[in-house]
Write an enzyme that holds these catalytic residues in place. Structure first.
Site, mmCIF file in Angstrom:
data_model
loop_
_atom_site.group_PDB
_atom_site.id
_atom_site.type_symbol
_atom_site.label_atom_id
_atom_site.label_comp_id
_atom_site.label_asym_id
_atom_site.label_seq_id
_atom_site.Cartn_x
_atom_site.Cartn_y
_atom_site.Cartn_z
ATOM 1 N N ARG A 115 -19.816 -16.945 -19.233
ATOM 2 C CA ARG A 115 -20.940 -17.593 -19.614
ATOM 3 C C ARG A 115 -21.972 -16.643 -20.091
ATOM 4 N NH1 ARG A 115 -21.469 -20.048 -23.206
ATOM 5 N NH2 ARG A 115 -19.779 -21.546 -22.494
ATOM 6 N N LYS A 150 -40.444 -12.515 -35.772
ATOM 7 C CA LYS A 150 -40.447 -13.955 -35.157
ATOM 8 C C LYS A 150 -39.058 -13.928 -34.451
ATOM 9 C CE LYS A 150 -43.309 -16.023 -38.654
ATOM 10 N NZ LYS A 150 -43.203 -17.068 -39.896
ATOM 11 N N LYS A 182 -52.753 -8.353 -42.215
ATOM 12 C CA LYS A 182 -52.443 -9.939 -42.822
ATOM 13 C C LYS A 182 -53.787 -10.723 -43.195
ATOM 14 C CE LYS A 182 -49.440 -12.220 -40.715
ATOM 15 N NZ LYS A 182 -48.204 -12.242 -41.571
ATOM 16 N N GLU A 211 -50.791 -8.244 -46.858
ATOM 17 C CA GLU A 211 -50.250 -9.342 -47.182
ATOM 18 C C GLU A 211 -51.091 -9.953 -48.052
ATOM 19 O OE1 GLU A 211 -49.179 -12.937 -44.302
ATOM 20 O OE2 GLU A 211 -51.390 -13.330 -44.908
ATOM 21 N N ASP A 232 -47.258 -13.666 -50.266
ATOM 22 C CA ASP A 232 -47.134 -14.949 -49.155
ATOM 23 C C ASP A 232 -47.164 -16.156 -49.666
ATOM 24 O OD1 ASP A 232 -46.396 -15.757 -46.348
ATOM 25 O OD2 ASP A 232 -48.708 -16.159 -46.547
#
Length: 323
Positions: A115, A150, A182, A211, A232
């Site tokens: 597993r 992510k 960002k 960004e 973006d």
């Protein structure tokens, strides 16, 4: 001064082999502790100690393979005498019914490790498979498919390797190996100019991405000492406009050093398999997609076991039924 790799991100990145090996060891140890704990009570109670078995890891659906090093590490921890003979290599395209590897050894050991071994192979092959679908979707455009941060906590290096197996490229590994300014950094720093100036005062060579949410922001960033601009959530028309503005500005702006290479242009935000090709426009270098790692479905793989050469037991549960 920080050095750069051929892809632009820092040389000696933690995605290297020693760091990857350490990550695999750590993850396998934790996964087996979680699943096996002090012992596999069912295998110990029902399987004779000397019973041996052979079997095959089989693809139940088409996809792209990733995670063989992790599978080998699982076996090495549970029972190094179990033999794992690979029929494929990472990055191979698999067809339904194809054998990935043969396995042989103590039946108890194989049942105990199956597993955890399959969990890693299924998850990582799922990332590679989804990446390949995006890569195929932009074939012929010259645009690369990139991952993001992510990732599943703890699995970052393995998932980023799986992206490479699928034909994609890696973005920065973490918060420490590249600047990425960002929207909230821009707000907190008082603007793009201030944020870039502060970053460059800290390290003039470390890769720096800004960004941009508007064409005007992209134009401003292009006049500065940046290496990459992330467009973006822009429409195809806005992307085309921004690309033209960036290329014009970087060659004429007095504040941008002439010695810096061309700015890499990245597109991101809300990209799907249905929309990715519409954003793979001339002048775009990368399209980064968080879904490669945070939403990839596991590839359907199973372990078919033969005991004493005549009794067949399928280890994978039927579709729709929990393990």
């Amino acid at each position: 001064m920080s050095s750069r790799s051929a892809t632009g991100f820092p040389a000696g990145s933690p995605a290297g082999v020693p760091a990857l090996d350490a990550a695999i060891s750590r993850l396998v140890t934790a996964a087996l502790a979680e699943d096996v704990g002090p012992g596999d009570v069912t295998a110990l109670a029902t399987i004779p100690e000397l019973q041996r078995a052979t079997g095959r890891v089989v693809a139940r659906s088409p996809g792209v393979l990733s995670g063989l090093a992790t599978a080998r590490a699982v076996i090495a921890v549970v029972d190094p005498e179990v033999e794992f003979m690979e029929s494929c290599v990472d990055g191979d395209a698999l067809s339904t019914g194809q054998t990935v590897a043969h396995i042989s050894g103590r039946a108890r050991s194989i049942l105990t490790l199956e597993r955890t071994l399959l969990n890693f192979l299924q998850q990582l092959s799922g990332v590679a498979t989804l990446t390949r679908r995006y890569v195929d979707a932009v074939a012929g455009t010259g645009v690369a498919i990139a991952d993001t941060r992510k990732t599943t906590p703890g699995l970052r290096l393995l998932q980023k390797q799986a992206v490479r197996h699928g034909g994609g490229v890696n973005h920065r590994i973490g918060l420490y190996d590249a600047f990425m300014v960002k929207d909230n950094h821009i707000i907190a720093a008082g603007g793009i100019l201030s944020a870039v100036a502060r970053a460059r005062a800290t390290d003039s060579a470390l890769w720096l991405t800004v960004e941009a949410q508007t064409v005007a922001e992209a134009l401003e960033a292009a006049t500065l000492a940046v290496d990459q601009i992330l467009l973006d959530n822009m429409s195809p028309a806005q992307i085309t406009e921004a690309v033209v503005a960036i290329r014009a500005a970087e060659t004429s702006a007095p504040s941008r050093p002439a010695s810096r290479p061309a700015i890499r242009i990245e597109v991101s935000g809300g990209v799907t398999l249905e929309t990715v090709r519409s954003k793979a426009l001339p002048g775009v270098d990368w399209i980064s997609i968080g879904a490669l790692t945070h939403s990839a479905p596991a590839l359907d793989l199973a372990l078919d076991l033969d005991l004493d050469g005549d009794l067949e037991v399928e280890i994978a549960p039927p579709a729709g039924r929990p393990a």
